[in-house]
Design a protein around this motif. Structure first.
Motif, PDB file in Angstrom:
ATOM      1  N   LEU A 261       2.229   0.777   5.370  1.00 48.40           N
ATOM      2  CA  LEU A 261       2.500   1.563   4.167  1.00 48.40           C
ATOM      3  C   LEU A 261       3.917   1.334   3.662  1.00 48.40           C
ATOM      4  N   LEU A 262       4.019   1.128   2.375  1.00 47.68           N
ATOM      5  CA  LEU A 262       5.343   1.108   1.754  1.00 47.68           C
ATOM      6  C   LEU A 262       5.958   2.497   1.810  1.00 47.68           C
ATOM      7  N   MET A 263       5.120   3.521   1.532  1.00 49.57           N
ATOM      8  CA  MET A 263       5.607   4.893   1.552  1.00 49.57           C
ATOM      9  C   MET A 263       4.449   5.866   1.432  1.00 49.57           C
TER      10      MET A 263
ATOM     11  N   LEU B  60       0.593  -2.013  -7.027  1.00 51.56           N
ATOM     12  CA  LEU B  60       0.416  -1.441  -5.696  1.00 51.56           C
ATOM     13  C   LEU B  60      -1.028  -1.024  -5.458  1.00 51.56           C
TER      14      LEU B  60
ATOM     15  N   LEU C  48      -1.076   8.217  -1.349  1.00 53.56           N
ATOM     16  CA  LEU C  48      -0.848   9.309  -2.288  1.00 53.56           C
ATOM     17  C   LEU C  48      -1.642  10.518  -1.823  1.00 53.56           C
TER      18      LEU C  48
ATOM     19  N   GLU D 285       0.823  -1.214   0.000  1.00 51.07           N
ATOM     20  CA  GLU D 285       0.000   0.000   0.000  1.00 51.07           C
ATOM     21  C   GLU D 285       0.860   1.269   0.000  1.00 51.07           C
ATOM     22  N   VAL D 286       0.421   2.215  -0.805  1.00 48.48           N
ATOM     23  CA  VAL D 286       1.057   3.525  -0.874  1.00 48.48           C
ATOM     24  C   VAL D 286      -0.014   4.578  -0.607  1.00 48.48           C
TER      25      VAL D 286
ATOM     26  N   ILE E  60       3.555   9.345  -0.631  1.00 50.47           N
ATOM     27  CA  ILE E  60       3.945  10.208  -1.747  1.00 50.47           C
ATOM     28  C   ILE E  60       3.071  11.438  -1.669  1.00 50.47           C
TER      29      ILE E  60
ATOM     30  N   ARG F  27      12.543   1.504  -3.079  1.00 53.79           N
ATOM     31  CA  ARG F  27      11.924   1.387  -1.756  1.00 53.79           C
ATOM     32  C   ARG F  27      11.476  -0.046  -1.476  1.00 53.79           C
TER      33      ARG F  27
ATOM     34  N   VAL G 283      -3.315   1.803  -4.069  1.00 52.13           N
ATOM     35  CA  VAL G 283      -3.113   3.244  -3.897  1.00 52.13           C
ATOM     36  C   VAL G 283      -4.248   3.818  -3.055  1.00 52.13           C
TER      37      VAL G 283
ATOM     38  N   LEU H 143       1.366   3.941 -10.506  1.00 56.02           N
ATOM     39  CA  LEU H 143       1.542   3.067  -9.339  1.00 56.02           C
ATOM     40  C   LEU H 143       0.817   1.736  -9.507  1.00 56.02           C
TER      41      LEU H 143
ATOM     42  N   ILE I 177      10.005   3.852  -6.508  1.00 55.59           N
ATOM     43  CA  ILE I 177       9.168   2.858  -5.834  1.00 55.59           C
ATOM     44  C   ILE I 177       9.914   1.534  -5.700  1.00 55.59           C
TER      45      ILE I 177
END
Length: 309
Positions: free
Chosen positions: A232-234, A203, A183, A180-181, A236, A303, A205, A198, A300
């Protein structure tokens, strides 16, 4: 005005303070419009334009600025209004978005104002021009409409969202399906573009439309006992957003013991020499220009390697 526009120090002082500077101007009539000063290189009185055959109808010509030939876009025409009269009362605003320089033809340029992001509000749904607005604010009792320049430029330049096949690491992505990211962006066109890129990586989003909503969601997960760093992966995040900008969002994340290790990347149309300094000041893990799908994909994947390695 030129000295303010050229001052990097003046702009970076606002970073992390949830403040912004707007350049206000008119198109035709008395309605005030604005764009963020961060994006503005300079303002000029209407120069002589050279015609550009077979160009987009809103591109009224090209001009030379500091040795660079750039297109001039009639901003009034681009948002569906009557074209600007090209006379001595008109001006061009030279801007840089996504590493691209262009000028917008406008009417009278008003002034620069310094505001808090919490004074910036989403446009009303019933607004006839909401399609091209990213936000509104009030200055001395007057409504100021803030232009979604990314939406305007998407009419003139086709933004590619496809990732080059040679960039994708399929073996790596096989391990990353469903990660999961979060945004965070207030521009619909920017959300669509980033989400498309993405999702090509497999992924999930999650989207929030301003920094305050994103921070509220992160804190909600934290209070529910969820390990947000594992979830969360990250993150953005855009830089410019109503209520809370991306710099302030990052500052708040870094000050929270449960969130401080989140991987945060600033993803913005801002360009210029001060970008990395601004990102580093608030503790971002990286900085990316928008509408660069291969660069976003590489970031991505780097990461993901960190996560699974």
């Amino acid at each position: 005005m030129a000295s303010i526009l050229d001052s990097v120090d003046q702009r970076t002082k606002l970073v992390g303070e949830n403040r912004l500077e707007l350049l206000t101007f008119r198109l035709r009539g008395s309605q005030l419009f604005a764009i963020n000063v961060f994006k503005v290189q300079e303002v000029q009185q209407m120069p002589k334009l050279n015609m550009l055959p077979q160009s987009n109808p809103v591109v009224v010509g090209v001009t030379s600025v500091r040795g660079l030939t750039i297109p001039v876009i009639d901003l009034s025409s681009a948002i569906g209004r009557t074209p600007i009269e090209q006379n001595e009362a008109a001006n061009i605003i030279v801007t840089e978005y996504n590493r691209s320089v262009q000028a917008f033809l406008v009417g009278g340029v008003d002034r620069i104002v310094n505001l808090n992001w919490d004074e910036i509000m989403p446009p009303p749904a019933a607004s006839g021009r909401s399609h091209f607005l990213t936000a509104i604010t009030r200055i001395e009792g007057k409504i100021v409409e803030i232009i979604d320049v990314e939406k305007v430029l998407s009419q003139v330049v086709s933004f590619n969202t496809e990732i080059s096949e040679e960039v994708k690491d399929e073996d790596l992505l096989a391990h990353a399906r469903g990660m999961e990211v979060l945004l965070v962006d207030d521009s619909n066109i920017a959300i669509e573009q980033a989400r498309s890129t993405l999702q090509q990586l497999g992924l999930n989003v999650l989207v929030e439309t301003d920094g305050l909503k994103a921070l509220t969601l992160l804190r909600k997960w934290r209070d529910e006992g969820i390990d947000v760093n594992k979830k969360l992966l990250m993150v953005i995040t855009d830089a410019e957003m109503p209520e809370m900008d991306g710099y302030r969002l990052t500052t708040e994340i870094r000050s929270d013991p449960a969130l401080k290790d989140l991987h945060v990347v600033l993803h913005t149309s801002l360009s210029g020499a001060f970008n990395n300094a601004m990102a580093e000041k608030v503790g971002c893990n990286g900085f990316l220009s928008k509408f660069q799908p291969d660069t976003l994909a590489k970031t991505i994947q780097d990461r993901i390697r960190e996560r699974i390695g």
